[in-house]
Design a protein around this motif. Structure first.
Motif: not given
Length: 260
Positions: A182-189, A208-209, A245-249
């Motif tokens: 969650i932190e990575h997606m909100n911060r970097d993507h 979006a968060t 999760s990283r590969e799927t996202l």
């Protein structure tokens, strides 16, 4: 009864799979380290007496407590075994009524001597500092024999969970990795989150968060002008590791941008 979480959806909207309340309850209990233990007061009969209580779980998801005979809650339990443990979502900083929480109800009793080594190992693995007092004469291990549970997943998501369903459930495999995802997606993507909402949920958003993720999908909080809403988006297949999760996202973002 154990139901899938989330508010009712429109009849023409496809259902988005997500963990059952039993699974979410077991995951929340697994993630927590302390809760509020309510016992029945000896000093004021009939009144609940609440205490902060560190806990660990045994293999069946039952809470374990290491408590002193001098503590008021222990004296209460000696007189009446009925108790409940409230666990709130760890690390939640938003509206407390929007956080997940779980109440486990049952009888709290001392762990039988033959089962003490396993219970001790489970407790000390979760609370290593307790090694300093675990062998004091007045301390002993207690266990809450869960008879019923009430789970609240936030607004419009709540129900009773049977003890049998809770025992059969397992913590979500992404439970430990979820905060980092969650932190990575909100911060970097942040831009990718907007594209997920547009493509997979048919929702436009200025912002979006990501607020939750599990093996079946993730939840986004959306802002469009002054309008706030949330959507859940399913993974195409179950995801059980941070790498998956990283590969799927990444694959989902490629689909959102190219349509394939």
């Amino acid at each position: 009864m154990s139901r899938h979480a989330g508010p009712p959806r429109a009849a023409d909207t496809p259902s988005v799979p997500e963990p059952t309340y039993a699974e979410r309850a077991r995951t929340l209990a697994y993630l927590g380290r302390a809760g509020t233990l309510a016992t029945l007061s000896r000093r004021h009969p009939g009144h609940p007496f609440a205490s902060i209580m560190p806990y660990a779980l045994d293999e069946g998801g039952r809470p374990l407590f290491l408590i002193s005979s001098m503590a008021m809650h222990t004296q209460n339990l000696e007189a009446d075994a009925r108790a409940s443990l409230l666990i709130a979502q760890p690390g939640w900083a938003g509206d407390p009524l929007a956080a997940a929480r779980l109440t486990l109800m049952g009888d709290a009793r001392r762990v039988p001597e033959p089962e003490t080594p396993a219970a001790r190992a489970a407790y000390l693995a979760r609370h290593q500092r307790a090694r300093y007092w675990a062998d004091f004469e007045d301390f002993s291990l207690w266990r809450l024999e869960v008879a019923d549970l009430y789970f609240v997943g936030g607004f419009a998501a709540m129900d009773w969970v049977t003890a049998a369903d809770y025992r059969a459930a397992r913590p979500d495999p992404l439970a430990d990795a979820a905060p980092g995802i969650i932190e990575h997606m909100n911060r970097d993507h942040a831009d990718a989150l907007i594209e997920y909402a547009r493509h997979f949920a048919r929702e436009t958003a200025d912002e979006a968060t990501m607020v939750a993720v599990d093996r079946l999908g993730f939840k986004l909080r959306l802002r469009q002008a002054e309008r706030l809403s949330s959507v859940r988006i399913a993974f195409p297949t179950e995801v059980v590791t941070a790498t998956q999760s990283r590969e799927t996202l990444t694959a989902m973002l490629r689909e959102a941008r190219t349509g394939r």
